[in-house]
Write a protein that holds these residues in place. Sequence first.
Motif, PDB file in Angstrom:
ATOM      1  N   LEU A  23       0.809  -1.217   0.000  1.00  0.00           N
ATOM      2  CA  LEU A  23       0.000   0.000   0.000  1.00  0.00           C
ATOM      3  C   LEU A  23       0.845   1.272   0.000  1.00  0.00           C
ATOM      4  N   LYS A  24       1.900   1.281   0.781  1.00  0.00           N
ATOM      5  CA  LYS A  24       2.706   2.496   0.914  1.00  0.00           C
ATOM      6  C   LYS A  24       4.183   2.254   0.705  1.00  0.00           C
ATOM      7  N   GLY A  25       4.668   1.154   1.225  1.00  0.00           N
ATOM      8  CA  GLY A  25       6.094   0.868   1.129  1.00  0.00           C
ATOM      9  C   GLY A  25       6.800   1.157   2.433  1.00  0.00           C
ATOM     10  N   ILE A  26       7.471   0.165   2.976  1.00  0.00           N
ATOM     11  CA  ILE A  26       8.219   0.353   4.212  1.00  0.00           C
ATOM     12  C   ILE A  26       9.436   1.217   3.912  1.00  0.00           C
ATOM     13  N   ASP A  27       9.621   2.255   4.710  1.00  0.00           N
ATOM     14  CA  ASP A  27      10.707   3.208   4.495  1.00  0.00           C
ATOM     15  C   ASP A  27      11.946   2.723   5.237  1.00  0.00           C
ATOM     16  N   TRP A  28      12.855   2.101   4.499  1.00  0.00           N
ATOM     17  CA  TRP A  28      14.083   1.563   5.065  1.00  0.00           C
ATOM     18  C   TRP A  28      15.198   2.597   5.124  1.00  0.00           C
ATOM     19  N   ASP A  29      14.941   3.826   4.671  1.00  0.00           N
ATOM     20  CA  ASP A  29      16.005   4.826   4.618  1.00  0.00           C
ATOM     21  C   ASP A  29      16.473   5.257   6.008  1.00  0.00           C
ATOM     22  N   TRP A  30      15.517   5.456   6.909  1.00  0.00           N
ATOM     23  CA  TRP A  30      15.838   5.923   8.258  1.00  0.00           C
ATOM     24  C   TRP A  30      15.058   5.097   9.276  1.00  0.00           C
ATOM     25  N   LEU A  31      15.701   4.108   9.858  1.00  0.00           N
ATOM     26  CA  LEU A  31      15.058   3.311  10.885  1.00  0.00           C
ATOM     27  C   LEU A  31      15.437   3.854  12.269  1.00  0.00           C
ATOM     28  N   ALA A  32      14.660   3.469  13.275  1.00  0.00           N
ATOM     29  CA  ALA A  32      14.951   3.918  14.634  1.00  0.00           C
ATOM     30  C   ALA A  32      14.728   2.762  15.602  1.00  0.00           C
ATOM     31  N   MET A  33      15.570   2.687  16.625  1.00  0.00           N
ATOM     32  CA  MET A  33      15.459   1.618  17.617  1.00  0.00           C
ATOM     33  C   MET A  33      15.657   2.194  19.016  1.00  0.00           C
ATOM     34  N   ASP A  34      14.842   1.711  19.940  1.00  0.00           N
ATOM     35  CA  ASP A  34      14.964   2.151  21.331  1.00  0.00           C
ATOM     36  C   ASP A  34      14.217   1.168  22.217  1.00  0.00           C
ATOM     37  N   GLY A  35      14.500   1.225  23.524  1.00  0.00           N
ATOM     38  CA  GLY A  35      13.837   0.351  24.480  1.00  0.00           C
ATOM     39  C   GLY A  35      12.891   1.121  25.379  1.00  0.00           C
ATOM     40  N   ALA A  36      11.916   0.421  25.931  1.00  0.00           N
ATOM     41  CA  ALA A  36      10.975   0.995  26.893  1.00  0.00           C
ATOM     42  C   ALA A  36      10.783  -0.015  28.015  1.00  0.00           C
ATOM     43  N   MET A  37      10.711   0.486  29.250  1.00  0.00           N
ATOM     44  CA  MET A  37      10.580  -0.404  30.405  1.00  0.00           C
ATOM     45  C   MET A  37       9.188  -0.328  31.007  1.00  0.00           C
ATOM     46  N   THR A  38       8.692  -1.479  31.455  1.00  0.00           N
ATOM     47  CA  THR A  38       7.411  -1.549  32.134  1.00  0.00           C
ATOM     48  C   THR A  38       7.550  -2.443  33.363  1.00  0.00           C
ATOM     49  N   LYS A  39       6.620  -2.298  34.288  1.00  0.00           N
ATOM     50  CA  LYS A  39       6.638  -3.106  35.509  1.00  0.00           C
ATOM     51  C   LYS A  39       6.211  -4.535  35.200  1.00  0.00           C
ATOM     52  N   ALA A  40       6.724  -5.462  35.989  1.00  0.00           N
ATOM     53  CA  ALA A  40       6.362  -6.879  35.877  1.00  0.00           C
ATOM     54  C   ALA A  40       6.221  -7.439  37.289  1.00  0.00           C
ATOM     55  N   PRO A  41       5.116  -7.133  37.965  1.00  0.00           N
ATOM     56  CA  PRO A  41       4.954  -7.509  39.383  1.00  0.00           C
ATOM     57  C   PRO A  41       5.072  -9.000  39.652  1.00  0.00           C
ATOM     58  N   LEU A  42       4.688  -9.832  38.688  1.00  0.00           N
ATOM     59  CA  LEU A  42       4.705 -11.276  38.898  1.00  0.00           C
ATOM     60  C   LEU A  42       6.042 -11.916  38.518  1.00  0.00           C
ATOM     61  N   GLY A  43       6.960 -11.108  37.983  1.00  0.00           N
ATOM     62  CA  GLY A  43       8.240 -11.660  37.557  1.00  0.00           C
ATOM     63  C   GLY A  43       8.064 -12.589  36.368  1.00  0.00           C
ATOM     64  N   GLY A  44       8.904 -13.593  36.281  1.00  0.00           N
ATOM     65  CA  GLY A  44       8.810 -14.543  35.184  1.00  0.00           C
ATOM     66  C   GLY A  44      10.000 -14.459  34.257  1.00  0.00           C
ATOM     67  N   GLU A  45       9.855 -15.097  33.100  1.00  0.00           N
ATOM     68  CA  GLU A  45      10.935 -15.142  32.121  1.00  0.00           C
ATOM     69  C   GLU A  45      11.228 -13.755  31.562  1.00  0.00           C
ATOM     70  N   LYS A  46      12.497 -13.466  31.367  1.00  0.00           N
ATOM     71  CA  LYS A  46      12.955 -12.203  30.787  1.00  0.00           C
ATOM     72  C   LYS A  46      12.429 -10.994  31.554  1.00  0.00           C
ATOM     73  N   THR A  47      12.528 -11.060  32.875  1.00  0.00           N
ATOM     74  CA  THR A  47      12.276  -9.908  33.729  1.00  0.00           C
ATOM     75  C   THR A  47      13.504  -9.716  34.611  1.00  0.00           C
TER      76      THR A  47
END
Length: 276
Positions: A99-123
Amino acid sequence: MGLVTKDDGWRISDELWEKIEPLLPQRPSHPLGCHRSRVPDRAAMNAILLVLRTGMQWNALSATGICSSSSAHRRFLEWTEAGVFREFWRQSLLDYQVLKGIDWDWLAMDGAMTKAPLGGEKTGPNPTDRGKEGTKRSTLTDAAGMPIAMEVAGANRHDMKLTRATLSAIVIPRPIPIYDEPQRLCLDKGFDYDEVRDIVLEFGFTAHIRTRGEEAKAMKKQAGFKARRWVVERTHSWLNRFRRLLVRWEKRADTYLAMLHLACGLVVWRSNSLMG
């Protein structure tokens, strides 16, 4: 003629169901043919969407009349293991490409943190929240903010340590970068390490690492300057509108990723609907 269901953000519309239904695995049948009737797939998907949008507990579903909590959660696990939600995200991106085309010219990457009260894998202990259990989602977007990769780790894992895993998680085919058409990857100062530059180069990207302040100054000084890195932060904001993602209640990493994949798929699918 059946009642037409439109997209109101809370139920699966007819148009959306046409995209999801073909991705579902074949419904199992009881070997003796005497099992009670199975909850309709669409009802179960509506229940899953309600959990994702509101952040409500699975056990609260029974009171909604949509689907019992046990049926909805069982179907969610079944579809998670079958890769339905990741495939929906992937198919939505392929539609977006047409429909539009993925724009591969300028990509961006970053992380965001959220709470995980129950814990578990990858916390892990969140260094910004008094060491409480938390999780981090590392997201890669195209220049328009469409999510194209996602990785999850403990909140104590540094962003730069997720670079390789996130770039490896791109869910769609990627064009080969050429000299005249480089694929630039925008990162903040948290990625300002030689190890990151080596990984980015290994994947064929051109690293652009700068702070938010540097980008803001450039926008003021240069007429027509277009900010690049902030689009991933906007994507995190889009994902946070799905209340289930604000606080992680899933102990299993695969089920938490399934919720993220469904949310990413919905973000892209709705963008497709606006262009359609």
